[in-house]
Design a protein around this motif. Structure first.
Motif, PDB file in Angstrom:
ATOM      1  N   ILE A 174       3.465   1.813 -14.860  1.00  0.00           N
ATOM      2  CA  ILE A 174       2.838   1.402 -13.603  1.00  0.00           C
ATOM      3  C   ILE A 174       2.298  -0.022 -13.715  1.00  0.00           C
ATOM      4  CG2 ILE A 174       0.893   1.878 -12.055  1.00  0.00           C
ATOM      5  CD1 ILE A 174       1.395   4.900 -12.832  1.00  0.00           C
ATOM      6  N   GLU A 175       1.736  -0.365 -14.874  1.00  0.00           N
ATOM      7  CA  GLU A 175       1.239  -1.729 -15.080  1.00  0.00           C
ATOM      8  C   GLU A 175       2.382  -2.730 -15.022  1.00  0.00           C
ATOM      9  OE1 GLU A 175      -1.861  -2.853 -15.191  1.00  0.00           O
ATOM     10  OE2 GLU A 175      -2.417  -0.791 -14.685  1.00  0.00           O
ATOM     11  N   GLN A 176       3.548  -2.344 -15.508  1.00  0.00           N
ATOM     12  CA  GLN A 176       4.723  -3.219 -15.421  1.00  0.00           C
ATOM     13  C   GLN A 176       5.114  -3.442 -13.964  1.00  0.00           C
ATOM     14  OE1 GLN A 176       6.919  -4.721 -17.639  1.00  0.00           O
ATOM     15  NE2 GLN A 176       5.811  -4.222 -19.515  1.00  0.00           N
ATOM     16  N   VAL A 177       5.072  -2.391 -13.158  1.00  0.00           N
ATOM     17  CA  VAL A 177       5.424  -2.514 -11.747  1.00  0.00           C
ATOM     18  C   VAL A 177       4.473  -3.478 -11.042  1.00  0.00           C
ATOM     19  CG1 VAL A 177       5.559  -1.277  -9.544  1.00  0.00           C
ATOM     20  CG2 VAL A 177       6.501  -0.247 -11.614  1.00  0.00           C
ATOM     21  N   LYS A 178       3.202  -3.418 -11.387  1.00  0.00           N
ATOM     22  CA  LYS A 178       2.213  -4.263 -10.724  1.00  0.00           C
ATOM     23  C   LYS A 178       2.459  -5.749 -10.933  1.00  0.00           C
ATOM     24  CE  LYS A 178      -1.624  -0.952 -10.782  1.00  0.00           C
ATOM     25  NZ  LYS A 178      -2.955  -0.642 -11.339  1.00  0.00           N
ATOM     26  N   ARG A 179       3.202  -6.092 -11.979  1.00  0.00           N
ATOM     27  CA  ARG A 179       3.486  -7.501 -12.260  1.00  0.00           C
ATOM     28  C   ARG A 179       4.638  -8.031 -11.408  1.00  0.00           C
ATOM     29  NH1 ARG A 179       3.457  -6.332 -18.706  1.00  0.00           N
ATOM     30  NH2 ARG A 179       1.273  -5.675 -18.849  1.00  0.00           N
ATOM     31  N   ALA A 180       5.354  -7.124 -10.760  1.00  0.00           N
ATOM     32  CA  ALA A 180       6.474  -7.529  -9.908  1.00  0.00           C
ATOM     33  C   ALA A 180       5.955  -7.872  -8.508  1.00  0.00           C
ATOM     34  CB  ALA A 180       7.495  -6.398  -9.837  1.00  0.00           C
ATOM     35  N   PRO A 181       6.757  -8.586  -7.709  1.00  0.00           N
ATOM     36  CA  PRO A 181       6.340  -8.883  -6.328  1.00  0.00           C
ATOM     37  C   PRO A 181       6.142  -7.594  -5.535  1.00  0.00           C
ATOM     38  CG  PRO A 181       8.210 -10.246  -6.985  1.00  0.00           C
ATOM     39  CD  PRO A 181       8.041  -9.216  -8.053  1.00  0.00           C
ATOM     40  N   GLN A 182       5.111  -7.557  -4.702  1.00  0.00           N
ATOM     41  CA  GLN A 182       4.846  -6.380  -3.879  1.00  0.00           C
ATOM     42  C   GLN A 182       5.887  -6.271  -2.772  1.00  0.00           C
ATOM     43  OE1 GLN A 182       0.770  -5.812  -2.872  1.00  0.00           O
ATOM     44  NE2 GLN A 182       1.202  -4.596  -1.049  1.00  0.00           N
ATOM     45  N   PRO A 183       6.384  -5.071  -2.486  1.00  0.00           N
ATOM     46  CA  PRO A 183       7.359  -4.906  -1.394  1.00  0.00           C
ATOM     47  C   PRO A 183       6.778  -5.369  -0.061  1.00  0.00           C
ATOM     48  CG  PRO A 183       7.229  -2.923  -2.742  1.00  0.00           C
ATOM     49  CD  PRO A 183       6.093  -3.797  -3.166  1.00  0.00           C
ATOM     50  N   PRO A 184       7.637  -5.714   0.901  1.00  0.00           N
ATOM     51  CA  PRO A 184       7.154  -6.190   2.202  1.00  0.00           C
ATOM     52  C   PRO A 184       6.362  -5.125   2.954  1.00  0.00           C
ATOM     53  CG  PRO A 184       9.521  -5.764   2.269  1.00  0.00           C
ATOM     54  CD  PRO A 184       9.109  -5.678   0.826  1.00  0.00           C
ATOM     55  N   ALA A 185       5.534  -5.583   3.890  1.00  0.00           N
ATOM     56  CA  ALA A 185       4.691  -4.671   4.668  1.00  0.00           C
ATOM     57  C   ALA A 185       5.538  -3.790   5.580  1.00  0.00           C
ATOM     58  CB  ALA A 185       3.703  -5.478   5.499  1.00  0.00           C
ATOM     59  N   LEU A 186       5.018  -2.593   5.849  1.00  0.00           N
ATOM     60  CA  LEU A 186       5.636  -1.676   6.793  1.00  0.00           C
ATOM     61  C   LEU A 186       4.595  -1.304   7.850  1.00  0.00           C
ATOM     62  CD1 LEU A 186       7.638   0.693   4.409  1.00  0.00           C
ATOM     63  CD2 LEU A 186       8.604  -0.899   6.082  1.00  0.00           C
ATOM     64  N   PRO A 187       4.997  -1.147   9.106  1.00  0.00           N
ATOM     65  CA  PRO A 187       4.016  -0.935  10.174  1.00  0.00           C
ATOM     66  C   PRO A 187       3.250   0.378  10.070  1.00  0.00           C
ATOM     67  CG  PRO A 187       6.265  -0.705  11.000  1.00  0.00           C
ATOM     68  CD  PRO A 187       6.367  -1.282   9.625  1.00  0.00           C
ATOM     69  N   TYR A 188       3.814   1.377   9.387  1.00  0.00           N
ATOM     70  CA  TYR A 188       3.123   2.670   9.330  1.00  0.00           C
ATOM     71  C   TYR A 188       2.282   2.848   8.073  1.00  0.00           C
ATOM     72  CZ  TYR A 188       7.189   4.027   6.466  1.00  0.00           C
ATOM     73  OH  TYR A 188       8.166   4.116   5.517  1.00  0.00           O
ATOM     74  N   LEU A 189       2.257   1.840   7.199  1.00  0.00           N
ATOM     75  CA  LEU A 189       1.447   1.904   5.983  1.00  0.00           C
ATOM     76  C   LEU A 189       0.370   0.829   6.035  1.00  0.00           C
ATOM     77  CD1 LEU A 189       4.185   2.435   3.220  1.00  0.00           C
ATOM     78  CD2 LEU A 189       2.687   4.141   4.260  1.00  0.00           C
ATOM     79  N   ARG A 190      -0.872   1.252   5.943  1.00  0.00           N
ATOM     80  CA  ARG A 190      -1.989   0.320   5.984  1.00  0.00           C
ATOM     81  C   ARG A 190      -2.791   0.416   4.702  1.00  0.00           C
ATOM     82  NH1 ARG A 190      -3.907   1.477  12.264  1.00  0.00           N
ATOM     83  NH2 ARG A 190      -1.843   1.065  13.187  1.00  0.00           N
ATOM     84  N   SER A 191      -2.953  -0.725   4.050  1.00  0.00           N
ATOM     85  CA  SER A 191      -3.671  -0.769   2.788  1.00  0.00           C
ATOM     86  C   SER A 191      -5.130  -0.355   2.995  1.00  0.00           C
ATOM     87  CB  SER A 191      -3.603  -2.177   2.210  1.00  0.00           C
ATOM     88  OG  SER A 191      -4.324  -2.241   0.997  1.00  0.00           O
ATOM     89  N   VAL A 192      -5.610   0.474   2.084  1.00  0.00           N
ATOM     90  CA  VAL A 192      -7.002   0.932   2.127  1.00  0.00           C
ATOM     91  C   VAL A 192      -7.791   0.168   1.082  1.00  0.00           C
ATOM     92  CG1 VAL A 192      -8.555   2.896   1.855  1.00  0.00           C
ATOM     93  CG2 VAL A 192      -6.294   3.209   2.910  1.00  0.00           C
ATOM     94  N   PRO A 193      -8.842  -0.541   1.456  1.00  0.00           N
ATOM     95  CA  PRO A 193      -9.633  -1.329   0.499  1.00  0.00           C
ATOM     96  C   PRO A 193     -10.199  -0.452  -0.613  1.00  0.00           C
ATOM     97  CG  PRO A 193     -10.247  -1.866   2.759  1.00  0.00           C
ATOM     98  CD  PRO A 193      -9.372  -0.666   2.826  1.00  0.00           C
TER      99      PRO A 193
END
Length: 328
Positions: free
Chosen positions: A309-328
């Motif tokens: 999972i830490e390896q994945v975090k180093r990659a670019p984040q996938p583009p935004a999608l309208p039905y997914l909203r980041s939770v702080p």
């Protein structure tokens, strides 16, 4: 449908029985000749069924000697093959046992989208936006969300909103802690109900995989994980226990993404000898020893999961999608 209703005259056979009968007929008439490769996910897609009935059908055919486990993954039609590993296409061309449900047409895409983003943040899933984005009704969107919940990917907050929790070290640690409690118990309960030769078949598959461990791909690793954590534990007769097991196996769903996107962290996947350590005593009837080996395997898997999972975090984040909203 209850087991009692299956015995009534004119009762519709269950989907796994219909699938097994169809495949047996195609094997008998030569449409699926010896050596034809049979993959659970491919069969389910071709026949318009889910993977559960397909898995049961293949197990039934294996017990009847009509198919056997392949060395890599999946099954092959038993008998002397003129063309080993022949593609599964012609023998089932145009056949469907059930129409695809509306939710199935978008589920896989939504699941991939969520799993690909869980390493980066917690995401709230908005039902209306999901329906609008995929051009489906809210009823279909609701069914997709329910299935994601069953797979352990989504939870509900105190305001009844659906969210996919971030794969933080703390959250992943909690998942593995609960799995280490539940899965050995499920294995212990499943052991008396395993078909003859089941454990030895899984042990043989792992041993064969270890011979080519350096070149196994993500799909093959997924299948081997499912052998132990899904197919074997699936023989546990305690439905309540199994529901709890499935709710905490969300990382099994994420593995397909992690194996595909994370560079190989080890020359050979360490879970292979750990699976073997679970299956060998189980094959010998030493159930308590097998359950303890499964507990150790889950404990040791935690650090590897966090590393991926830490390896994945180093990659670019996938583009935004309208039905997914980041939770702080």
């Amino acid at each position: 449908m209850t087991s009692r209703s299956r015995d009534l005259p004119g009762a519709q056979p269950r989907m796994h029985a219909r699938t097994a009968d169809l495949l047996a007929a195609r094997i008998a008439d030569g449409s699926l000749p010896p050596g034809t490769a049979l993959f659970e996910s491919r069969l389910a897609a071709l026949l318009g069924t889910s993977r559960g009935p397909t898995r049961q059908a293949l197990a039934r055919l294996e017990a009847q000697g009509l198919v056997r486990r392949a060395e890599g993954r999946g099954y092959v039609v038993a008998g002397a093959a003129r063309r080993p590993g022949a593609a599964l296409l012609v023998g089932l061309d145009g056949l469907r046992l059930a129409p695809s449900a509306s939710w199935e047409r978008v589920y896989a895409e939504v699941e991939r989208a969520i799993v690909a983003r869980m390493a980066f943040a917690t995401w709230r899933v908005v039902e209306t936006d999901l329906a609008r984005h995929h051009g489906v009704s809210r009823t279909v969107a609701r069914e997709v969300i329910a299935r994601l919940h069953q797979r352990g990917l989504l939870r509900r907050d105190d305001r009844a909103r659906w969210y996919a929790p971030a794969l933080t070290a703390v959250h992943v640690g909690e998942l593995y802690e609960v799995r280490a409690l539940l899965e050995p118990a499920a294995l212990t309960a499943a052991a008396p109900h395993l078909p003859a030769g089941f454990a030895s078949g899984l042990r043989t598959r792992v041993a064969a995989a270890m011979m080519r461990a350096e070149i196994l791909d993500g799909a093959e690793l997924d299948e081997l994980e499912a052998d132990l954590h899904v197919r074997l534990l699936g023989h546990c007769p305690n439905a309540t226990l199994m529901e709890a097991v499935r709710l905490h196996q969300s990382l099994l769903v994420a593995h397909s993404f992690l194996y595909a996107w994370v560079p190989r962290l080890f020359p050979a996947e360490p879970f292979l000898p750990e699976h073997l350590a679970v299956l060998m005593p189980l094959e010998a009837g030493k159930v308590a020893e097998s359950a303890e080996a499964l507990r150790r395997h889950l404990r040791d898997s935690l650090a590897r999961a966090v590393a991926r999972i830490e390896q994945v975090k180093r990659a670019p984040q996938p583009p935004a999608l309208p039905y997914l909203r980041s939770v702080p």
